[in-house]
Design an enzyme around this catalytic site. Sequence first.
Site, short mmCIF file in Angstrom:
data_model
loop_
_atom_site.label_atom_id
_atom_site.label_comp_id
_atom_site.label_asym_id
_atom_site.label_seq_id
_atom_site.Cartn_x
_atom_site.Cartn_y
_atom_site.Cartn_z
N GLY A 1 28.50 2.03 0.08
CA GLY A 1 28.33 2.95 1.21
C GLY A 1 28.62 2.29 2.54
O GLY A 1 28.90 1.09 2.62
N LYS B 1 17.09 15.40 13.45
CA LYS B 1 18.05 15.16 12.37
C LYS B 1 18.67 16.50 11.99
O LYS B 1 18.08 17.56 12.24
CB LYS B 1 17.30 14.58 11.16
CG LYS B 1 18.16 13.82 10.20
CD LYS B 1 18.17 12.34 10.45
CE LYS B 1 19.08 11.63 9.48
NZ LYS B 1 19.05 10.19 9.60
N VAL C 1 26.66 1.53 5.07
CA VAL C 1 25.75 0.42 5.38
C VAL C 1 25.87 -0.65 4.30
O VAL C 1 25.93 -1.85 4.60
CB VAL C 1 24.28 0.91 5.46
CG1 VAL C 1 23.35 -0.26 5.76
CG2 VAL C 1 24.12 1.99 6.52
N GLY D 1 23.67 1.43 -3.85
CA GLY D 1 24.50 2.09 -2.82
C GLY D 1 25.34 1.08 -2.07
O GLY D 1 25.61 1.24 -0.88
P1 NAD Z 1 26.91 6.47 2.53
O1 NAD Z 1 27.03 7.86 2.04
O2 NAD Z 1 28.06 5.84 3.21
O3 NAD Z 1 26.49 5.49 1.33
C1 NAD Z 1 25.61 5.84 0.33
C2 NAD Z 1 26.16 5.22 -0.95
O4 NAD Z 1 25.18 5.40 -1.97
C3 NAD Z 1 27.47 5.88 -1.43
O5 NAD Z 1 28.44 4.88 -1.66
C4 NAD Z 1 27.05 6.57 -2.73
O6 NAD Z 1 28.07 6.59 -3.70
C5 NAD Z 1 25.88 5.72 -3.16
N1 NAD Z 1 24.94 6.37 -4.08
C6 NAD Z 1 24.46 7.63 -4.05
N2 NAD Z 1 23.60 7.82 -5.05
C7 NAD Z 1 23.53 6.65 -5.73
C8 NAD Z 1 22.82 6.21 -6.87
N3 NAD Z 1 21.99 7.01 -7.54
N4 NAD Z 1 22.99 4.94 -7.30
C9 NAD Z 1 23.84 4.11 -6.64
N5 NAD Z 1 24.54 4.48 -5.55
C10 NAD Z 1 24.39 5.73 -5.11
O7 NAD Z 1 25.60 6.43 3.46
P2 NAD Z 1 25.17 5.32 4.52
O8 NAD Z 1 25.53 5.80 5.86
O9 NAD Z 1 25.62 3.98 4.05
O10 NAD Z 1 23.58 5.40 4.42
C11 NAD Z 1 22.89 4.87 3.29
C12 NAD Z 1 21.39 5.10 3.46
O11 NAD Z 1 20.93 4.46 4.66
C13 NAD Z 1 20.99 6.58 3.62
O12 NAD Z 1 19.74 6.80 3.04
C14 NAD Z 1 20.90 6.76 5.11
O13 NAD Z 1 20.05 7.82 5.47
C15 NAD Z 1 20.34 5.41 5.52
N6 NAD Z 1 20.63 5.06 6.89
C16 NAD Z 1 21.92 4.97 7.31
C17 NAD Z 1 22.18 4.61 8.62
C18 NAD Z 1 23.59 4.45 9.12
O14 NAD Z 1 23.77 3.86 10.20
N7 NAD Z 1 24.60 4.91 8.39
C19 NAD Z 1 21.13 4.35 9.52
C20 NAD Z 1 19.81 4.42 9.03
C21 NAD Z 1 19.58 4.78 7.73
#
Ligand code: NAD
Length: 355
Positions: free
Chosen positions: A180, A80, A182, A177
């Site tokens: 986001g 990572k 996902v 979230g």
């Molecule tokens: P992203 O940055 O697109 O989305 C995260 C969202 O969380 C954002 O919209 C942000 O505004 C929101 N957020 C942050 N702090 C917050 C809070 N305190 N309360 C409410 N909302 C809050 O990220 P993502 O790619 O969607 O990933 C989300 C999570 O899933 C992360 O932990 C990431 O590590 C995990 N993940 C993502 C993937 C992927 O394919 N993108 C794969 C495995 C794991």
Amino acid sequence: MNLFEHPAFDNHEKVLFATDPETGLKAIMAVHSTVRGPAVGGCRMWTYPSSEEAVTDVLRLSQGMSYKNIIADLPIGGGKSVIMKPEGDFDRDALFEAFGRALESLGGQYISSEDVNVSPSDMVAARRATHHVVGLPDGTGDPSLGTARGVFMGIQAAAARGLGSEDLNGVKIAVQGASGHVGVHLCRHLADAGAELYLSDLRVDALTDLARELDAQIVENPEAIYDVEADIFTPCALGAVINPGTIARLKVRIVAGAANNQLETDEMGDELVRRGILYAPDYVINAGGIINVMGELDSRFDTDWVAAKLVTLKATLGEILDAAARENRPASLIADEIARRRLANAAREKKWAVG
Ligand code: NAD
């Protein structure tokens, strides 16, 4: 800061600190394990309060990738990277190109995709300097779609055990979230399945649009998401959200979501068991994205393979949850044990093959 004595240091094979003063790049790349193949995992950009916190994050996240990839039985290792977001204005493409140069210096031991605050277009910029990137628009695209699909199927598996049926029609789900990468796709799957959604995010505009589209309720104060009376809490923002300050507030029967490192400490896993809350281990349920990007590493991993692998992943999660229920132990602990056992076996096999 002591590195080898760091609580999150788990004999990581390699940790690279990369800087580029011209673009403001401050990145850390952690290769946790390559015993099953090159380390693959996302790059996260975040405003870390200190480099120590960035180190902790990358050490934990890269170990999680090794566990995730070996539990999903993928022929890759775990790694990572994190970028400490520069203050003020910066040239994003130049920053990611510099990131690409640092990535290239690892010679393919680590292959990066996207994570929080990093998008496929950033990987395109990194590709100017290296081929060791995946999750590209002209490749398998944004891994979030696969992650969301896998998490949705995992929530069904968790609901079958925690609520007695995997039918999510009318099931109340609080998603943190939701705006986001996902979160949005996952919420659409959940809404299609008839779930009653309660959504929170810091990005209010996107949240308002999504809530309108899905006829969902908004939890105005993001902090209040922990207090929502629901069947399932689905963390899709950042890690460590299950901690001593939140756990007693949860009024749900299941915690299952996409966020990495949801449990602040291992003890939180025990505490969830004590409270009768079923927990779907994060790195098991959220492997759909990494499964999806496999297609960019080898053409054998086509869309049919991905679809079948997601079904297998759902079954694997079910087996872990069943073992947890049988043994009255945290599912997170059981998943960790399986991952460590498989990593140790793979390391032994590699040694024999080399020897
Ligand atoms: P992203 O940055 O697109 O989305 C995260 C969202 O969380 C954002 O919209 C942000 O505004 C929101 N957020 C942050 N702090 C917050 C809070 N305190 N309360 C409410 N909302 C809050 O990220 P993502 O790619 O969607 O990933 C989300 C999570 O899933 C992360 O932990 C990431 O590590 C995990 N993940 C993502 C993937 C992927 O394919 N993108 C794969 C495995 C794991």
